[in-house]
Structures are given as C-alpha cells and as structure tokens.
Enzyme design. Structure first.
Site, mmCIF file in Angstrom:
data_model
loop_
_atom_site.group_PDB
_atom_site.id
_atom_site.type_symbol
_atom_site.label_atom_id
_atom_site.label_comp_id
_atom_site.label_asym_id
_atom_site.label_seq_id
_atom_site.Cartn_x
_atom_site.Cartn_y
_atom_site.Cartn_z
ATOM 1 N N THR A 99 13.533 -11.041 126.365
ATOM 2 C CA THR A 99 14.398 -10.738 127.505
ATOM 3 C C THR A 99 13.791 -11.394 128.730
ATOM 4 O OG1 THR A 99 15.130 -8.631 126.570
ATOM 5 C CG2 THR A 99 15.359 -8.919 128.948
ATOM 6 N N LYS A 174 22.191 -9.093 128.277
ATOM 7 C CA LYS A 174 21.058 -8.177 128.116
ATOM 8 C C LYS A 174 20.636 -7.581 129.452
ATOM 9 C CE LYS A 174 17.607 -5.919 126.444
ATOM 10 N NZ LYS A 174 16.441 -6.475 125.744
ATOM 11 N N LYS A 249 10.379 -4.659 134.514
ATOM 12 C CA LYS A 249 10.652 -6.093 134.422
ATOM 13 C C LYS A 249 12.152 -6.348 134.315
ATOM 14 C CE LYS A 249 11.049 -8.428 130.735
ATOM 15 N NZ LYS A 249 10.917 -9.127 129.422
#
Length: 309
Positions: A99, A174, A249
């Site tokens: 990701t 995502k 993150k």
C-alpha cells in the site's frame, strides 16, 4: 501436488509470510527475499527457498510479488541497481501488493513497461487475519492483460479480485478503503466510550448495533473492545493484525491524495490526528484498534509526551 509457477516474493513480514504460506500450500514454488533473517527462516519452514538478494530470488521466477512498507521501498525493490527490473527474467509478471502513494505506483509501472514487463498494483484488504485465512481482497490497477495474468497466484491468497482501472487505480481504491476503515474505528470507539458512560454493556452494544443501521466492519469483525469478537486484536491485548503505525501511514496517504485532488476530508484529518497520537505515545506496533483506549481515556496521558504536531 503438481508444481505450478515459480514465485519470487519480496517482503516476508506480517502480511508477506502468510501470503507465501498459501502460495506454497497451493503448489507454487516460492523463493523469497527479506532483510530480516528471521523472516527468511520462517519462509524455509513452510517449504520456501530463502534468498540472499532480490536478484537471486527473481532470476527464474514466473511471477514477482512484493509486499513492502512504502513507496520508497517499492521503487528501490523494482528500480534499484539490484532490483527486479534489472534481474527478473524476460516475461515475468510483476505484482506489487504494497500500500503506497499513487505517484510511486504509477512511476514503477511506467518503469516496468519501459523495461518490457507487465505489472499491476494489487493492494489488499482484510489485514493479517485475512492473509492468514487466505481470504484477502485484491484491488488491481493495470491493463486488462495484466489483471488476467495476475489472477492465478492471487487466487491462492484471496477470494475477491477487482480490476479497478489503469495503473495506480488499485492504490487509489486502497487509500479510499483504508481511509474509511481508519475513520470507522475512531467513530465506533467514540460510540463505545459514550455507551459505557451511559451505563451500557459492551456486549449489548455490539449485539444491537451489528444488527442495526450503525453496523460496520470496524465493529462487527474487528471490535475494539475485548470480548464481543474473540478473534479481534482487542481480545489479544491489541497484538497487531494491522499496526497503528501502518494505519497512520495509510491515513497520511489519504490526506496526501485529498490535498492533491482538492477533496475535503475533514473527518479523515481528525482521525489521522488520533493515530499520530498513538504512534507518538509509543503504541506504533500495537493494533490500530487500540485507538479505542486512547479515546476512552484508558491510555495514560503520560505515554503521550512527544510532540504530535
């Protein structure tokens, strides 16, 4: 079992290891590389071949799959002097399941195309429990041909595969998905805190809300209070299925994407601040659902000494 394709897997951590386990169980020959000796040892235990470099892992692989922390790592893995694009065999299919930011995904894909490789970005949803169960959801960005070529090994690791669009679109999807997850966990943590202070039992709240209009994945499958969901990290002292550091993150990625597209994401911004407080307070390696303990006041303010600005 008949041997299928050769897989080179780069990144054998909390997600990569169970993904490799399912590949091996489904007859794939798995070679892998990670900077952690312990991770390489675990790969050997499941019948994989640990390698001392990316070049060694990928030189004869039919597929290269990566699962690494950030866009910087992805670019190094693929574009570096010892990376995939210089050492993979011609015709290998490249699949990045990390990701990362959309810009890095597009840049690496463009470099792969320039080097005559087919590549897709295929980030996953479901966190470590889904990886362990072989029930990941893959969001795939790339060409139609790339999507079709990627499916055989992905089927060994997951159950849902969606071609989102061109390169970078898997990462865009995502980011949106995890933004919702991060916000939902903060929201349900606030609800459970209020309910407790109004004298309601956690189990009762869980039983009612999961059958009502307030139901969401953060409550039903990943309840942040111990008890209602025995398999959730909260019932295991918040051992990480998906760490607070990783959620931070991803929430930062959502804010970066929002800024670049002039999208208003005030709620996501507020949620990001909570995860920043967790990481600054020394809880980076605990599951992100521990945000409930922060919101409910169960984490001492003494653990939040660092500057969170």
């Amino acid at each position: 079992m008949e041997m299928l394709h050769k897989i080179a897997f780069i990144g054998l951590g909390n997600m990569g290891h169970p993904m490799c386990t399912h590949l091996a169980r489904n007859g794939f020959s798995v070679s892998g590389y990670d900077i952690s000796p312990e991770a390489l040892s675990r790969l050997k235990q499941i019948g994989g071949t640990p390698c001392t470099s990316i070049a060694e892992a990928v030189h004869d692989a039919d597929y290269v799959i990566s699962m690494v922390p950030t866009g910087r790592h992805v670019r190094e893995v693929y574009e570096g002097a010892e990376g995939v694009l210089k050492h993979a065999r011609p015709g290998a299919m490249l699949i990045d399941c990390s990701t990362v930011d959309i810009e890095s995904a597009k840049a690496v894909n463009a470099a792969a195309v320039a080097a005559n490789f087919e590549m897709v970005d295929a980030p996953v949803s479901g966190a470590q429990p889904a990886a362990i169960a072989g029930r990941l959801i893959f969001m795939i960005g790339g060409t139609e041909e790339g999507y079709n070529r990627a499916i055989p090994p992905l089927k060994a690791m997951g159950h849902t595969f969606v071609h989102i669009g061109p390169a970078g679109c898997g990462q865009a999807m995502k980011i949106c998905n995890n933004m919702m997850t991060g916000m939902s966990m903060v929201a349900i943590s606030e609800v459970l805190t209020l309910a407790e202070r109004l004298g309601l039992d956690h189990q009762t709240v869980y039983d009612v809300v999961t059958k009502g209009s307030g139901n969401c994945w953060a409550l039903q499958a990943y309840c942040p209070v111990p008890g209602p969901v025995p398999t959730s990290p909260s019932s295991n002292d918040y051992a990480p299925g998906f760490s607070a550091e990783m959620m931070l993150k991803d929430m930062r990625l959502s804010q970066q994407a929002a800024a670049s597209s002039s999208a208003a994401t005030a709620l996501a911004g507020a949620a990001t601040a909570f995860y920043q407080m967790l990481v600054a307070g020394g809880h980076a390696d605990r599951d992100f659902s521990i945000v409930y303990k922060l919101i409910s006041g169960r984490l001492s303010s003494e653990t939040l000494k660092k500057d969170v600005t």
